[in-house]
Design an enzyme around this catalytic site. Structure first.
Site, PDB file in Angstrom:
ATOM      1  N   ASP A   1      41.116  34.000  31.516  1.00  0.00           N
ATOM      2  CA  ASP A   1      41.609  35.324  31.149  1.00  0.00           C
ATOM      3  C   ASP A   1      40.677  35.966  30.127  1.00  0.00           C
ATOM      4  OD1 ASP A   1      43.017  37.557  30.277  1.00  0.00           O
ATOM      5  OD2 ASP A   1      44.955  36.583  30.535  1.00  0.00           O
TER       6      ASP A   1
ATOM      7  N   ASP B   1      34.531  44.095  34.797  1.00  0.00           N
ATOM      8  CA  ASP B   1      35.751  43.352  34.486  1.00  0.00           C
ATOM      9  C   ASP B   1      36.189  42.479  35.653  1.00  0.00           C
ATOM     10  OD1 ASP B   1      38.165  42.562  33.246  1.00  0.00           O
ATOM     11  OD2 ASP B   1      39.239  44.165  34.273  1.00  0.00           O
TER      12      ASP B   1
END
Ligand SMILES: *[C@@H]1O[C@H](CO)[C@@H](O)[C@H](O)[C@H]1NC(C)=O
Ligand SMILES: *[C@@H]1O[C@H](CO)[C@@H](O)[C@H](O)[C@H]1NC(C)=O
Ligand SMILES: *[C@@H]1O[C@H](CO)[C@@H](O)[C@H](O)[C@H]1NC(C)=O
Length: 395
Positions: A98, A267
């Site tokens: 993450d 991202d």
């Protein structure tokens, strides 16, 4: 979602205990990672991506305001797991990678197994990432990949992360809350890796769950890319500057401008290639695609697909080419996103705000599976290179 954990509650998680026999390697270390699609039918993919984009805008504004609140950046459509060992002898946990978290958290599927290497830290540790974690802190031996063994602090939370045993945080420095350190930083400061950077390889796959990725800490893996890596400085434009943000432009075919040079981000937690609303409309016109009501994605006919021109993302003086095949969602996975097997859906979609917002594109997973990427904290830059899959016709 806004979380209100005060900064004061966030303790420094990183400790170092000199007594451990830590191998100083000074060479990069690679770790395989496995992709999982966390998409539950119609509209879930685009809904999650746009929610993540909105949360990123909100998070950067909160940060700039100096407020003690933080905003979680979760709800990912594509998630990756890595097997990480904790303790001596290690127990292996499947941790969710993450980029919105900075630390290692155990909690969920498997409980923390204490061994002789576990050292309890005093007080409660919290991190406002994901759904927000609080728990006991421990210093322990962490094993990444076959050979990388180092001491770091971990949080042991009671909250669970659906389908995973915890979190392996890799957030960029700008996402950290000041006192917390991130794994590449720890490895670099302990002299274990030669550079404070992480490189990422994803390969296109038509498998819902596939071990098709690799993280390399401290360097690059030359077997995963071709040619040279083009480095692009992290942009100074806010709010892209708060993430792995860069300046770039997008062109369709030989000469149709989709997006003039502007700031956006790279991202891995975003699935699609999101661009500002006006750019999205130009792309829609250029391709002749129509918005499909059941998936929320653009859809083209097979004739339009055979005429689809390449889409070029230009940054650092180099154009990175997304072929027609690279612009479509893997057809074998159409039904997972609420689509029909015979349709052709495009992975370019609307970020939800007009050009000029300071974050006008997000090069998500569908871009990264075509280009090797390097997130270089030492030099404050992002790198891209072609891979053997850049022009693959997998989709
Ligand atoms: C998967 O998606 C659901 C919502 O659709 C979310 O609650 C859950 O946290 C996600 N899981 C992961 C591992 O991101
Ligand atoms: C998908 O991956 C799983 C696990 O690696 C494997 O067992 C399965 O055969 C793969 N399916 C296809 C169609 O490649
Ligand atoms: C990016 O674009 C902005 C706005 O044009 C400019 O000020 C900046 O110098 C560019 N380069 C970087 C590295 O931010």
């Amino acid at each position: 979602m806004l979380l209100t954990a005060p900064l004061a509650a966030i303790l420094l998680l990183v400790v170092s205990v000199a007594a451990d026999p830590i191998v100083v390697r000074k060479s990069p270390v690679s770790l395989p990672i496995a992709r999982h699609l966390n998409i539950t039918g119609a509209h879930d993919l685009i809904r999650k991506d746009q929610a993540r984009a909105r949360n990123m805008f909100a998070a950067s504004k909160v940060k700039r305001s100096g407020s003690s609140a933080s905003v979680s950046i979760t709800n990912e459509g594509v998630v990756y797991g890595a097997s990480v060992g904790i303790g001596s002898p290690p127990t292996f946990y499947n941790l969710l990678i993450d980029t919105g978290c900075t630390n290692i958290w155990i909690g969920g599927g498997k409980s923390y197994v204490h061994t002789s290497s576990s050292v309890a830290l005093s007080g409660t540790v919290c991190e406002s990432c994901g759904s927000g974690f609080c728990g006991e802190g421990f210093s322990d031996i962490v094993t990444l990949g076959p050979t990388l063994v180092f001491r770091a602090s971990i949080g042991v939370a009671s909250a669970s992360s659906e389908g995973f045993d915890g979190i392996l945080g890799l957030g960029p420095p700008d996402l950290t809350t000041g006192t917390l350190s991130i794994i590449p930083d720890i490895l670099f400061s302990q002299g274990i890796i030669p550079d404070d950077l992480v490189s990422v390889s994803f390969e296109p796959t038509t498998n819902v769950s596939a071990p098709n990725g690799e993280l390399t800490f401290g360097g690059t893996d030359s077997t995963k890319f071709t040619g040279t890596i083009t480095f692009i400085p992290v942009t100074t434009t806010f709010p892209a500057s708060e993430f792995w943000g860069i300046n770039g432009s997008i062109r369709y075919g030989a000469s149709t401008t989709i997006l003039s040079t502007t700031a956006g981000i790279v991202d891995s937690g975003t699935t699609l290639l999101l661009i500002s609303t006006d750019a999205f409309n130009r792309y829609k016109t250029a391709t002749g695609a129509v918005l499909d009501a059941s998936t929320g994605l653009l859809k083209v006919t097979s004739t339009q697909f055979s005429n689809l021109q390449s889409l070029f993302f230009t940054a650092g003086g180099i154009s990175f080419e997304l072929t027609a095949n690279a612009q479509i969602w893997p057809r074998s996975l159409n039904t997972f996103i609420g689509g029909t097997t015979s349709s052709i859906y495009l992975v370019v979609n609307d970020i939800g705000s007009p050009t000029g917002s300071g974050l006008d594109f997000i090069n998500g997973y569908t871009f990264l599976e075509r280009f090797y990427s390097v997130f270089d904290t030492t030099n404050n830059r992002v790198g891209f290179a072609n891979t053997p899959f850049t022009t693959a016709t997998t989709n």
